[in-house]
Design an enzyme around this catalytic site. Structure first.
Site, PDB file in Angstrom:
ATOM      1  N   GLY A 124       3.891   0.917   4.231  1.00 50.21           N
ATOM      2  CA  GLY A 124       3.551   2.336   3.614  1.00 50.21           C
ATOM      3  C   GLY A 124       2.099   2.003   2.890  1.00 50.21           C
ATOM      4  O   GLY A 124       1.269   1.014   3.382  1.00 50.21           O
ATOM      5  N   CYS A 125       1.694   2.678   2.206  1.00 53.74           N
ATOM      6  CA  CYS A 125       0.486   2.374   1.246  1.00 53.74           C
ATOM      7  C   CYS A 125       0.383   0.855   0.617  1.00 53.74           C
ATOM      8  O   CYS A 125       1.343   0.592   0.194  1.00 53.74           O
ATOM      9  CB  CYS A 125       0.368   3.482  -0.109  1.00 53.74           C
ATOM     10  SG  CYS A 125      -0.968   3.306  -0.721  1.00 53.74           S
TER      11      CYS A 125
END
Length: 227
Positions: free
Chosen positions: A40-41
């Protein structure tokens, strides 16, 4: 007060920029290996695992595409204009941690979800056939973990400097800003609103300037999982 905030922030960034925060264990480790993953981030995963036993350093950047014709910038990666992935690079002490230990950490910090675009995908990058086998078995045993296995690209692009230690920086900046604004509210008197505006706009301007100045992307050539 804002000057104090700015000085503290700049000093902190300077320390990080010149590498003065190098962990003693990093310099003394004789069996250092690397692990790369997308979860993800990249900000939160790098922050969450960097202080765990056996972890020497973490950095964030982009990998997963050796054929990109566009510059590996944050804007190009997040805009989906490349096949690069937001990734975390972990240097770890292989005398303390196994590759399977790293996969357990990956499971803990992974925020990727099914359906994410590639740049925010859950991806375990492997550098050897043994790692590939271990990672595949791990995902088979833990079917709730969002992830897939890919061979590590030949290059890891270390992201722009303002992304490194991102949450550590903001854990310092936000409290200082809040304290500054509270002090202005208490002692600002008739010019309180004017000072509020100056501080807030200056803080925003500093953040924007930082992103414009810290634009260098470092290219790290990968030569297997051990460096």
């Amino acid at each position: 007060l804002f000057s104090l905030l700015l000085c503290v922030t700049l000093s902190r960034n300077a320390v990080e920029s010149f590498g003065l925060r190098t962990s003693p264990s990093s310099t003394s480790c004789t069996n250092k290996k690397t692990f790369h993953f997308g979860a993800g981030c990249f900000w939160a995963p790098a922050d969450q695992i960097k202080s765990l036993p056996g972890i020497l350093t973490t950095s964030v950047g982009y990998c997963g595409d050796d054929d990109t014709s566009l510059p590996p910038t944050y804007e190009n990666v997040c805009g989906g204009r490349t096949k690069l992935v937001e990734a975390v690079r972990v240097e770890y002490d292989a005398d303390q941690l196994t590759f399977r230990d790293l996969l357990d950490m990956y499971q803990t910090v992974n925020t990727a979800q099914y359906g994410n675009k590639r740049q925010y995908g859950g991806i375990i990058f492997t550098s050897t056939e043994e790692e590939q086998k271990i990672a595949a078995e791990f995902l088979k045993e833990n079917r709730k973990v969002v992830g897939e296995v890919e061979t590590m690209s030949k290059v890891f692009y270390k992201a722009e400097k303002y992304h490194q230690d991102y949450w550590a920086k903001w854990r310092t900046r936000i409290p200082l800003l809040v304290i500054s604004l509270a002090a202005i509210g208490e002692f600002g008197g008739e010019i309180r609103q004017t000072v509020y505006n100056v501080v807030c706009y200056a803080f925003i301007a500093f953040t924007l300037i930082e992103r414009k100045v810290d634009t260098n992307v470092e290219t790290i050539v990968i030569s297997g999982s051990s460096e």
